[in-house]
Design an enzyme around this catalytic site. Structure first.
Site, mmCIF file in Angstrom:
data_model
loop_
_atom_site.group_PDB
_atom_site.id
_atom_site.type_symbol
_atom_site.label_atom_id
_atom_site.label_comp_id
_atom_site.label_asym_id
_atom_site.label_seq_id
_atom_site.Cartn_x
_atom_site.Cartn_y
_atom_site.Cartn_z
ATOM 1 N N CYS A 105 0.789 -1.148 -0.092
ATOM 2 C CA CYS A 105 0.088 -0.114 -0.069
ATOM 3 C C CYS A 105 0.971 1.318 0.103
ATOM 4 O O CYS A 105 1.919 1.248 0.740
ATOM 5 C CB CYS A 105 -0.864 -0.018 1.310
ATOM 6 N N HIS A 147 -9.023 -3.721 -2.411
ATOM 7 C CA HIS A 147 -8.106 -3.279 -1.615
ATOM 8 C C HIS A 147 -8.544 -1.731 -1.456
ATOM 9 O O HIS A 147 -8.613 -0.961 -0.241
ATOM 10 C CB HIS A 147 -6.685 -3.623 -2.254
ATOM 11 N N GLU A 148 -8.690 -1.073 -2.592
ATOM 12 C CA GLU A 148 -9.135 0.203 -2.625
ATOM 13 C C GLU A 148 -10.461 0.522 -1.821
ATOM 14 O O GLU A 148 -10.441 1.655 -1.186
ATOM 15 C CB GLU A 148 -8.933 0.771 -4.147
ATOM 16 N N HIS A 151 -10.008 1.029 1.602
ATOM 17 C CA HIS A 151 -9.699 2.502 2.029
ATOM 18 C C HIS A 151 -11.010 3.301 2.311
ATOM 19 O O HIS A 151 -10.787 4.087 3.327
ATOM 20 C CB HIS A 151 -8.795 3.066 1.024
#
Length: 196
Positions: A105, A147-148, A151
């Site tokens: 990341c 993954h994004e 966030h």
């Protein structure tokens, strides 16, 4: 303009993000800055919280995977053109047998660990023109999106690690938040007054 990437430990990475409307000021400028920032840091995805904006927005460019020999020819062809903006995204479904992939990341430099995720997702989102989409993605593209997406939910990939792995990287994470890390892109550290 290249923006500083917010480092591990900054509260903005844990905040609940807000929905974006068409009235969001200078969205086009933010998107251009995010792409420029991501490319300068050699990333494949970047979420708005990573540049200090607590909104439901992330970008993905999977093209660096087009020469990955672990991908099928069909997958390589797909990723070679996969560049998207995701606004107000909601993952509706995740399915399949979990598989491990070594993730990193931009907000957590020099830390890479195997993370288990399901291979298939169904996601609803709006693009940069606020046109609605509902799509299914698989494999590496699904993983980048997951993954994004994490966030914008205030989740980091390190949250998905075993308690033992978390203990092993604890001092590395503390050093990152203090700016004690060697990087070649701009970052903003929560426990340091100056920007790098």
């Amino acid at each position: 303009m290249i923006l500083p990437i917010v480092a591990y430990g900054d509260p903005v990475l844990r905040k609940e993000t807000e929905v974006i409307t068409k009235q969001y000021p200078k969205l086009d400028v933010l998107l251009n800055n995010m792409f420029e920032t991501m490319y300068q840091a050699r990333g494949i995805g970047l979420a708005a919280p990573q540049v200090g904006a607590s909104v439901r927005l992330f970008i993905v460019d999977a093209t660096p995977f087009e020469d990955d020999e672990d991908l099928s020819e069909e997958e390589q062809k797909f990723v070679s053109t996969f560049k998207r903006v995701f606004i107000n995204a909601r993952i509706l479904d995740e399915s399949g047998d979990e598989w491990a992939f070594n993730e990193g990341c931009l907000s957590i430099p020099d830390v890479r660990e195997d993370v288990f995720r399901q291979p298939d997702i169904v996601i609803e989102y709006e693009d940069e023109n606020f046109k609605k989409h509902k799509e299914t993605f698989s494999g590496i593209v699904a993983r980048i999106i997951q993954h994004e997406y994490d966030h914008i939910e205030g989740i980091l990939f390190t949250d998905k690690l075993s308690p033992l792995k978390k203990r092993l990287i604890k001092s590395k994470l503390a050093n990152i938040s203090k700016g004690n890390v060697s990087i070649d892109y701009r970052m903003k550290f929560p426990n340091v007054k100056k920007k790098r």
